[in-house]
Design an enzyme around this catalytic site. Structure first.
Site, PDB file in Angstrom:
ATOM      1  N   THR A   1       0.811  -1.231   0.000  1.00 42.15           N
ATOM      2  CA  THR A   1       0.000   0.000   0.000  1.00 42.15           C
ATOM      3  C   THR A   1       0.842   1.277   0.000  1.00 42.15           C
ATOM      4  O   THR A   1       0.278   2.371  -0.019  1.00 42.15           O
ATOM      5  CB  THR A   1      -0.926   0.034   1.230  1.00 42.15           C
ATOM      6  OG1 THR A   1      -0.111  -0.151   2.402  1.00 42.15           O
ATOM      7  CG2 THR A   1      -1.986  -1.043   1.172  1.00 42.15           C
TER       8      THR A   1
ATOM      9  N   ARG B   1      -2.774  -3.135   5.344  1.00 48.94           N
ATOM     10  CA  ARG B   1      -3.909  -2.898   6.252  1.00 48.94           C
ATOM     11  C   ARG B   1      -4.873  -1.867   5.697  1.00 48.94           C
ATOM     12  O   ARG B   1      -6.046  -1.863   6.025  1.00 48.94           O
ATOM     13  CB  ARG B   1      -3.394  -2.408   7.613  1.00 48.94           C
ATOM     14  CG  ARG B   1      -2.653  -3.452   8.406  1.00 48.94           C
ATOM     15  CD  ARG B   1      -1.928  -2.829   9.577  1.00 48.94           C
ATOM     16  NE  ARG B   1      -0.964  -1.829   9.118  1.00 48.94           N
ATOM     17  CZ  ARG B   1      -0.139  -1.156   9.892  1.00 48.94           C
ATOM     18  NH1 ARG B   1      -0.162  -1.361  11.192  1.00 48.94           N
ATOM     19  NH2 ARG B   1       0.715  -0.270   9.375  1.00 48.94           N
TER      20      ARG B   1
ATOM     21  N   TYR C   1      15.132  -1.452  16.017  1.00 48.22           N
ATOM     22  CA  TYR C   1      14.909  -1.594  14.563  1.00 48.22           C
ATOM     23  C   TYR C   1      16.063  -2.399  13.962  1.00 48.22           C
ATOM     24  O   TYR C   1      15.837  -3.330  13.179  1.00 48.22           O
ATOM     25  CB  TYR C   1      14.778  -0.222  13.888  1.00 48.22           C
ATOM     26  CG  TYR C   1      14.603  -0.337  12.380  1.00 48.22           C
ATOM     27  CD1 TYR C   1      13.491  -0.983  11.840  1.00 48.22           C
ATOM     28  CD2 TYR C   1      15.555   0.179  11.495  1.00 48.22           C
ATOM     29  CE1 TYR C   1      13.336  -1.114  10.466  1.00 48.22           C
ATOM     30  CE2 TYR C   1      15.405   0.057  10.116  1.00 48.22           C
ATOM     31  CZ  TYR C   1      14.292  -0.596   9.606  1.00 48.22           C
ATOM     32  OH  TYR C   1      14.137  -0.741   8.253  1.00 48.22           O
TER      33      TYR C   1
ATOM     34  N   GLY D   1      19.748   1.107   1.772  1.00 50.20           N
ATOM     35  CA  GLY D   1      20.030   2.247   2.637  1.00 50.20           C
ATOM     36  C   GLY D   1      18.842   3.195   2.576  1.00 50.20           C
ATOM     37  O   GLY D   1      17.691   2.755   2.640  1.00 50.20           O
TER      38      GLY D   1
HETATM   39  P1  NAP Z   1       6.413   2.537   4.010  1.00 47.77           P
HETATM   40  O1  NAP Z   1       6.299   3.474   2.858  1.00 47.77           O
HETATM   41  O2  NAP Z   1       6.043   3.030   5.368  1.00 47.77           O
HETATM   42  O3  NAP Z   1       5.593   1.206   3.689  1.00 47.77           O
HETATM   43  C1  NAP Z   1       5.450   0.211   4.664  1.00 47.77           C
HETATM   44  C2  NAP Z   1       4.438  -0.827   4.178  1.00 47.77           C
HETATM   45  O4  NAP Z   1       4.353  -1.870   5.163  1.00 47.77           O
HETATM   46  C3  NAP Z   1       3.058  -0.247   3.992  1.00 47.77           C
HETATM   47  O5  NAP Z   1       2.485  -0.771   2.821  1.00 47.77           O
HETATM   48  C4  NAP Z   1       2.300  -0.733   5.224  1.00 47.77           C
HETATM   49  O6  NAP Z   1       0.941  -0.951   4.863  1.00 47.77           O
HETATM   50  C5  NAP Z   1       2.988  -2.073   5.503  1.00 47.77           C
HETATM   51  N1  NAP Z   1       2.877  -2.450   6.912  1.00 47.77           N
HETATM   52  C6  NAP Z   1       3.493  -1.861   7.969  1.00 47.77           C
HETATM   53  N2  NAP Z   1       3.114  -2.453   9.112  1.00 47.77           N
HETATM   54  C7  NAP Z   1       2.214  -3.418   8.766  1.00 47.77           C
HETATM   55  C8  NAP Z   1       1.451  -4.366   9.499  1.00 47.77           C
HETATM   56  N3  NAP Z   1       1.513  -4.436  10.836  1.00 47.77           N
HETATM   57  N4  NAP Z   1       0.645  -5.208   8.837  1.00 47.77           N
HETATM   58  C9  NAP Z   1       0.559  -5.154   7.482  1.00 47.77           C
HETATM   59  N5  NAP Z   1       1.264  -4.297   6.726  1.00 47.77           N
HETATM   60  C10 NAP Z   1       2.071  -3.431   7.368  1.00 47.77           C
HETATM   61  O7  NAP Z   1       7.927   2.022   4.176  1.00 47.77           O
HETATM   62  P2  NAP Z   1       8.957   1.378   3.103  1.00 47.77           P
HETATM   63  O8  NAP Z   1      10.183   2.197   3.167  1.00 47.77           O
HETATM   64  O9  NAP Z   1       8.311   1.103   1.814  1.00 47.77           O
HETATM   65  O10 NAP Z   1       9.286   0.030   3.888  1.00 47.77           O
HETATM   66  C11 NAP Z   1       9.166  -1.251   3.298  1.00 47.77           C
HETATM   67  C12 NAP Z   1      10.250  -2.155   3.875  1.00 47.77           C
HETATM   68  O11 NAP Z   1      11.537  -1.642   3.518  1.00 47.77           O
HETATM   69  C13 NAP Z   1      10.247  -2.255   5.393  1.00 47.77           C
HETATM   70  O12 NAP Z   1      10.500  -3.596   5.768  1.00 47.77           O
HETATM   71  C14 NAP Z   1      11.423  -1.372   5.801  1.00 47.77           C
HETATM   72  O13 NAP Z   1      11.966  -1.751   7.033  1.00 47.77           O
HETATM   73  C15 NAP Z   1      12.370  -1.620   4.645  1.00 47.77           C
HETATM   74  N6  NAP Z   1      13.414  -0.598   4.441  1.00 47.77           N
HETATM   75  C16 NAP Z   1      13.094   0.691   4.197  1.00 47.77           C
HETATM   76  C17 NAP Z   1      14.112   1.610   4.011  1.00 47.77           C
HETATM   77  C18 NAP Z   1      13.836   3.063   3.759  1.00 47.77           C
HETATM   78  O14 NAP Z   1      14.782   3.878   3.856  1.00 47.77           O
HETATM   79  N7  NAP Z   1      12.639   3.458   3.413  1.00 47.77           N
HETATM   80  C19 NAP Z   1      15.454   1.195   4.068  1.00 47.77           C
HETATM   81  C20 NAP Z   1      15.726  -0.131   4.301  1.00 47.77           C
HETATM   82  C21 NAP Z   1      14.704  -1.032   4.476  1.00 47.77           C
HETATM   83  P3  NAP Z   1      -0.338  -0.580   5.751  1.00 47.77           P
HETATM   84  O15 NAP Z   1       0.026   0.598   6.606  1.00 47.77           O
HETATM   85  O16 NAP Z   1      -1.424  -0.311   4.751  1.00 47.77           O
HETATM   86  O17 NAP Z   1      -0.580  -1.813   6.530  1.00 47.77           O
END
Ligand code: NAP
Length: 254
Positions: A13, A36, A153, A184
């Site tokens: 999402t 969600r 984290y 990153g």
């Molecule tokens: P984001 O834009 O906040 O997206 C997070 C996604 O995870 C959303 O679709 C959210 O959907 C879903 N989510 C979170 N908690 C959830 C739950 N309890 N149940 C079901 N769905 C859940 O963040 P993003 O950066 O794309 O993150 C995606 C992944 O990349 C994560 O694992 C994060 O740790 C990793 N990551 C991110 C970065 C960065 O810099 N952005 C770097 C390294 C790794 P809903 O809220 O609709 O449920």
């Protein structure tokens, strides 16, 4: 023409998961989008349905019974999942360990570690039985290096690293591929969630640099999914060019 594979993406999402869904929709994949937020799931499904078959599942990955019920609810024609992208999760807070918010700790461990396990436990037996499949775990540089305030984290993403390696070993005899992609700085809703909606704090990690965007990670996902059968990309670390480690970021050269 390549056979169409069914891909389940958690966290579709927003951010990285949404970008993966958008990119894969233009290639031979049919998609199960999870998250969600029902409104966003519907909007994305409506949009991508013009390009491929899409099914949505709304569940909270931290709730074990909800995960099981959602996967059980898949119609027969969607039950065979060829690719699992374990992407949902994120960071909550950046407090020192001694003053950490225990609710934040639980949210991170519940989603990033236990949620990934709940979803995987529902899907891996099918892959193991069929002796085919591909799991892509979205880790993080936070799973390789610890930084100030990153404590829990980082621990949760170190766990994703251990689970990715463990999955690769346990699924080796079944020929199931396991890839970990560890980014990153990617500009998504990640920091907005980490800083609880504080938009000015959320902007700081990306100030003075050109960060990665979700599409950059989606490109890597497509790359690993389109290698020949005998090739698995086991582990990828990806930074914006301005970043050299979890803590070394050049904000002077934009
Ligand atoms: P984001 O834009 O906040 O997206 C997070 C996604 O995870 C959303 O679709 C959210 O959907 C879903 N989510 C979170 N908690 C959830 C739950 N309890 N149940 C079901 N769905 C859940 O963040 P993003 O950066 O794309 O993150 C995606 C992944 O990349 C994560 O694992 C994060 O740790 C990793 N990551 C991110 C970065 C960065 O810099 N952005 C770097 C390294 C790794 P809903 O809220 O609709 O449920």
């Amino acid at each position: 023409m390549a056979t169409q594979r069914t891909v389940l993406i958690t966290g579709a999402t927003a951010g990285i998961g949404e970008a993966i869904a958008r990119l894969l929709a233009g290639h031979p994949f049919r998609l199960i989008l999870c998250g969600r937020r029902a409104d966003r799931l519907k909007q994305l499904a409506d949009e991508l349905s013009a390009r491929t078959e899409v099914h949505t599942l709304r569940f909270d990955i931290t709730r074990r019974q909800e995960v099981a019920a959602a996967l059980d609810s898949l119609p027969p024609e969607w039950k065979r999942i060829d690719v699992l992208v374990n992407n949902a999760g994120g960071a909550h807070g950046l407090d020192p360990i001694q003053s950490g918010n225990v609710d934040d700790w639980e949210a991170m461990i519940d989603a990033n570690v236990k949620g990934l396990l709940y979803v995987s436990r529902g899907i891996l037996p099918g892959m193991a039985d069929r002796k085919s499949g591909h799991v892509i775990n979205i880790g993080s540089i936070a799973g390789r290096e610890v930084y100030a305030g990153g404590n829990v984290y980082c621990a949760s993403k170190f766990a994703v690293d251990a689970l990715s390696r463990g999955m690769r070993i346990d699924l080796n005899s079944a020929g199931v591929k396991v890839t970990q992609i560890s980014p990153g700085l990617v500009e998504t809703e990640f920091s907005l969630v980490r800083f609880k909606g504080d938009t000015s704090r959320a902007a700081t990690p990306y100030q003075g640099i050109t960060p990665l965007v979700g599409k950059d990670i989606a490109d890597l996902v497509l790359f690993v999914l389109t290698r020949p059968d005998h090739v698995v990309v086991a582990d990828l670390v990806v930074f914006p060019t301005a970043q050299a480690s979890a803590t070394v970021v050049n904000r002077a050269n934009r």
